[in-house]
Write a protein that holds these residues in place. Structure first.
Motif, PDB file in Angstrom:
ATOM      1  N   ARG A 206       0.824  -1.202   0.000  1.00 24.49           N
ATOM      2  CA  ARG A 206       0.000   0.000   0.000  1.00 24.49           C
ATOM      3  C   ARG A 206       0.867   1.266   0.000  1.00 24.49           C
ATOM      4  NH1 ARG A 206      -5.416   0.838   1.349  1.00 24.49           N
ATOM      5  NH2 ARG A 206      -6.630  -0.689   0.170  1.00 24.49           N
ATOM      6  N   LEU A 207       1.963   1.219   0.740  1.00 24.78           N
ATOM      7  CA  LEU A 207       2.846   2.383   0.831  1.00 24.78           C
ATOM      8  C   LEU A 207       3.819   2.467  -0.337  1.00 24.78           C
ATOM      9  CD1 LEU A 207       3.720   2.240   4.649  1.00 24.78           C
ATOM     10  CD2 LEU A 207       2.040   3.713   3.518  1.00 24.78           C
ATOM     11  N   VAL A 208       3.842   1.415  -1.160  1.00 27.69           N
ATOM     12  CA  VAL A 208       4.754   1.315  -2.312  1.00 27.69           C
ATOM     13  C   VAL A 208       6.206   1.451  -1.847  1.00 27.69           C
ATOM     14  CG1 VAL A 208       5.090   1.996  -4.708  1.00 27.69           C
ATOM     15  CG2 VAL A 208       2.939   2.531  -3.590  1.00 27.69           C
ATOM     16  N   VAL A 209       6.561   0.634  -0.839  1.00 22.25           N
ATOM     17  CA  VAL A 209       7.923   0.574  -0.330  1.00 22.25           C
ATOM     18  C   VAL A 209       8.292  -0.891  -0.153  1.00 22.25           C
ATOM     19  CG1 VAL A 209       7.775   2.802   0.858  1.00 22.25           C
ATOM     20  CG2 VAL A 209       7.167   0.696   2.086  1.00 22.25           C
ATOM     21  N   PRO A 210       9.576  -1.225  -0.142  1.00 26.03           N
ATOM     22  CA  PRO A 210       9.973  -2.621   0.095  1.00 26.03           C
ATOM     23  C   PRO A 210       9.616  -3.040   1.510  1.00 26.03           C
ATOM     24  CG  PRO A 210      11.899  -1.189   0.023  1.00 26.03           C
ATOM     25  CD  PRO A 210      10.739  -0.352  -0.393  1.00 26.03           C
ATOM     26  N   PRO A 211       9.134  -4.265   1.697  1.00 23.30           N
ATOM     27  CA  PRO A 211       8.798  -4.724   3.051  1.00 23.30           C
ATOM     28  C   PRO A 211      10.002  -4.792   3.968  1.00 23.30           C
ATOM     29  CG  PRO A 211       8.575  -6.500   1.448  1.00 23.30           C
ATOM     30  CD  PRO A 211       8.805  -5.267   0.668  1.00 23.30           C
ATOM     31  N   ARG A 212      11.151  -5.057   3.405  1.00 23.14           N
ATOM     32  CA  ARG A 212      12.411  -5.049   4.165  1.00 23.14           C
ATOM     33  C   ARG A 212      13.493  -4.445   3.283  1.00 23.14           C
ATOM     34  NH1 ARG A 212      12.846  -8.868   8.587  1.00 23.14           N
ATOM     35  NH2 ARG A 212      11.055 -10.274   8.709  1.00 23.14           N
ATOM     36  N   ARG A 213      14.269  -3.560   3.829  1.00 21.15           N
ATOM     37  CA  ARG A 213      15.419  -3.032   3.099  1.00 21.15           C
ATOM     38  C   ARG A 213      16.686  -3.711   3.594  1.00 21.15           C
ATOM     39  NH1 ARG A 213      16.457   3.101   2.838  1.00 21.15           N
ATOM     40  NH2 ARG A 213      15.581   3.204   4.944  1.00 21.15           N
ATOM     41  N   SER A 214      17.516  -4.150   2.671  1.00 23.41           N
ATOM     42  CA  SER A 214      18.784  -4.748   3.050  1.00 23.41           C
ATOM     43  C   SER A 214      19.800  -3.655   3.316  1.00 23.41           C
ATOM     44  CB  SER A 214      19.288  -5.679   1.944  1.00 23.41           C
ATOM     45  OG  SER A 214      19.479  -4.944   0.744  1.00 23.41           O
ATOM     46  N   GLY A 215      20.839  -4.020   4.057  1.00 26.60           N
ATOM     47  CA  GLY A 215      21.880  -3.055   4.362  1.00 26.60           C
ATOM     48  C   GLY A 215      21.467  -2.132   5.486  1.00 26.60           C
ATOM     49  N   GLY A 216      22.264  -1.108   5.687  1.00 22.58           N
ATOM     50  CA  GLY A 216      21.995  -0.174   6.769  1.00 22.58           C
ATOM     51  C   GLY A 216      22.408   1.226   6.373  1.00 22.58           C
ATOM     52  N   GLN A 217      22.774   2.032   7.364  1.00 23.72           N
ATOM     53  CA  GLN A 217      23.173   3.406   7.085  1.00 23.72           C
ATOM     54  C   GLN A 217      24.604   3.516   6.576  1.00 23.72           C
ATOM     55  OE1 GLN A 217      21.616   6.801   9.547  1.00 23.72           O
ATOM     56  NE2 GLN A 217      21.687   5.228  11.137  1.00 23.72           N
ATOM     57  N   GLU A 218      25.364   2.425   6.660  1.00 23.41           N
ATOM     58  CA  GLU A 218      26.782   2.537   6.329  1.00 23.41           C
ATOM     59  C   GLU A 218      27.012   3.015   4.908  1.00 23.41           C
ATOM     60  OE1 GLU A 218      25.852  -1.937   5.847  1.00 23.41           O
ATOM     61  OE2 GLU A 218      25.313  -0.289   7.166  1.00 23.41           O
ATOM     62  N   ARG A 219      26.072   2.737   4.023  1.00 21.99           N
ATOM     63  CA  ARG A 219      26.241   3.168   2.640  1.00 21.99           C
ATOM     64  C   ARG A 219      26.173   4.688   2.520  1.00 21.99           C
ATOM     65  NH1 ARG A 219      20.765   0.542   0.446  1.00 21.99           N
ATOM     66  NH2 ARG A 219      21.245  -0.815   2.186  1.00 21.99           N
ATOM     67  N   TYR A 220      25.612   5.336   3.530  1.00 19.64           N
ATOM     68  CA  TYR A 220      25.459   6.789   3.482  1.00 19.64           C
ATOM     69  C   TYR A 220      26.484   7.529   4.326  1.00 19.64           C
ATOM     70  CZ  TYR A 220      20.886   5.099   2.013  1.00 19.64           C
ATOM     71  OH  TYR A 220      19.879   4.425   1.383  1.00 19.64           O
ATOM     72  N   LEU A 221      27.167   6.828   5.209  1.00 23.59           N
ATOM     73  CA  LEU A 221      28.009   7.501   6.186  1.00 23.59           C
ATOM     74  C   LEU A 221      29.114   8.331   5.556  1.00 23.59           C
ATOM     75  CD1 LEU A 221      28.420   4.820   8.974  1.00 23.59           C
ATOM     76  CD2 LEU A 221      26.859   6.737   8.892  1.00 23.59           C
ATOM     77  N   ASP A 222      29.675   7.870   4.459  1.00 26.50           N
ATOM     78  CA  ASP A 222      30.771   8.608   3.841  1.00 26.50           C
ATOM     79  C   ASP A 222      30.269   9.774   3.003  1.00 26.50           C
ATOM     80  OD1 ASP A 222      33.048   5.830   3.240  1.00 26.50           O
ATOM     81  OD2 ASP A 222      32.553   6.971   5.025  1.00 26.50           O
ATOM     82  N   ARG A 223      28.982   9.790   2.730  1.00 21.68           N
ATOM     83  CA  ARG A 223      28.423  10.889   1.943  1.00 21.68           C
ATOM     84  C   ARG A 223      28.093  12.025   2.902  1.00 21.68           C
ATOM     85  NH1 ARG A 223      23.766   8.826  -1.862  1.00 21.68           N
ATOM     86  NH2 ARG A 223      23.982  10.970  -2.541  1.00 21.68           N
ATOM     87  N   SER A 224      29.188  12.665   3.359  1.00 20.54           N
ATOM     88  CA  SER A 224      29.046  13.612   4.442  1.00 20.54           C
ATOM     89  C   SER A 224      28.685  15.002   3.969  1.00 20.54           C
ATOM     90  CB  SER A 224      30.353  13.674   5.242  1.00 20.54           C
ATOM     91  OG  SER A 224      31.440  13.892   4.358  1.00 20.54           O
TER      92      SER A 224
END
Length: 418
Positions: A206-224
């Motif tokens: 209904r929300l048009v989002v994945p029921p579970r997302r793989s990974g975590g915040q680490e993919r964003y941490l270096d994008r400071s």
């Protein structure tokens, strides 16, 4: 990667008291809160989707202070309930807090503490974790928040085991999430916990989002730096700095490359990133040091030189200030928690070196952001833009400490991820 805990027996046995009902969700709103985070639990728990197979919750929107409440964008809200309505909720959600540098209202903290004592599940989305921490609910527990604010949370509340890598952390009766969209992940997790995978999947569709997302915040941490900087002239200077971290240069060098005075460069950089350029540069060097400590056998002295620090002493000082651990202790804790049998790779990806990328799985646990040294949590990096916050007001701090000490013996504490 989410951190789902296995409830301890005492936590699992907690029962709602008084008028509290499991299906009632109270959302606590404050003035100055971001509208997106505030709307997430309202949408998830406040809309009847039984036709899609989603069990219905009963939503109570509560004002954490006198209204009307002004949100980001200047919108004014009037909540149908006040703090007294929290006494009926089996789940209390704090979507976000307006400022990581100011204490929440003591009346709201008292209501949250009372709800927790009476068996309610307490949820903090994004900077809502700061409210839970101010109430003393996160002492001795794992928690997460937006990666940008994770170091501030760790420094301001040293007894909280902050994990900036996770999208959300479920510690039984207290749950926290990272920023913005991670609030959806945690709300879906709550529905999944209460009603199973099928219900959570139906809600996700209904929300048009994945029921579970793989990974975590680490993919964003270096994008400071914000994405908007890509169209700014400073983007080239930032890219050059990241490619030359192994060299010794200072902010004056960056300002010269941008053809700006130091003062103009500082002002322009801060306006784009929210961080002083010197703090950003030091943090990037610490991030690089973490990578080398994890993926190579270089000595600490060699790591310092390869990250542009003028001396190993400088590396140790900045490393401890940002991560609460010495470089040697960080490496030792990281390797100690590497799963047995994992292949070891060096910094270039070749087999043989310990602590490399092959060990960066859910069970490869480096220490958390904890000022007293490594603790068994997942925490690989520190956010680049976070600055230390001022201490909270004495009354709020005293209330938090009093509550924490009164329940210390019954804390479920940390639990292994599943």
């Amino acid at each position: 990667m989410s951190h789902d805990s296995t409830a301890a027996p005492e936590a699992a046995a907690r029962k709602l008291s008084g008028r509290r009902r499991k299906e009632i969700v109270a959302v606590l709103l404050f003035s100055g809160g971001p509208i997106f985070e505030s709307s997430i639990p309202l949408s998830v728990f406040g809309i009847d989707r039984q036709d899609a197979g989603v069990p219905r919750y009963r939503l109570l929107v509560c004002g954490g202070e006198e209204g009307p409440l002004r949100t980001t964008g200047g919108l004014e809200l009037t909540t149908p309930h006040g703090l007294e309505a929290i006494s009926r909720a089996g789940t209390v959600v704090v979507p976000a807090w307006r400022s990581i540098t100011s204490p929440p209202p003591e009346e709201a903290l008292d209501a949250i503490r009372r709800a927790h004592e009476e068996g309610a599940r307490i949820v903090g989305l994004c900077t809502g974790a700061f409210v839970l921490a101010a109430a003393g609910l996160l002492d001795g527990r794992p928690a997460t928040t937006h990666w940008m604010y994770a170091p501030t949370l760790a420094k301001r509340y040293p007894s909280v085991h902050v994990d900036p890598r996770e999208l959300f952390v479920d510690d039984g009766d207290v749950l926290t999430s990272a920023g913005t969209a991670a609030g959806i992940d945690l709300c879906l997790h709550i529905v999944r916990t209460d009603h199973g995978n099928e219900a959570a999947g139906a809600l996700a569709r209904r929300l048009v989002v994945p029921p579970r997302r793989s990974g975590g915040q680490e993919r964003y941490l270096d994008r400071s730096l914000p994405e908007e900087i890509g169209a700014d002239p400073l983007a080239e200077v930032v890219a050059w700095a990241l490619e030359h971290l192994h060299e010794q240069f200072d902010v004056e060098t960056l300002a010269a490359r941008a053809y700006m005075s130091r003062r103009t460069f500082d002002r322009r950089f801060r306006s784009l990133t929210g961080s002083a350029p010197l703090q950003w540069l030091i943090t990037q060097r610490v991030l690089q040091a973490q990578r080398l400590l994890e993926t190579s056998d270089y000595s600490v002295d060699e790591v310092a030189g390869r990250c542009g620090f003028r001396s190993p002493v400088a590396l140790r000082g900045h490393f401890r200030r940002q991560l609460g651990s010495s470089p040697a202790a960080y490496r030792a804790a990281y390797r100690a928690r590497r799963p047995q049998g994992d292949k070891q790779v060096d910094a270039d990806g070749a087999p043989g070196q310990p602590g490399g990328p092959a060990s960066l799985g859910p069970a490869g646990l480096p220490p958390a952001l904890h000022p007293d040294g490594p603790v068994p949590m997942q925490s690989r990096r520190t956010a680049a833009n976070a600055l230390s916050a001022t201490a909270s007001a004495g009354s709020a701090e005293n209330g938090r400490e009093a509550y924490a000490s009164s329940r210390a013996a019954s804390l479920p504490g940390q639990r292994s991820a599943t």
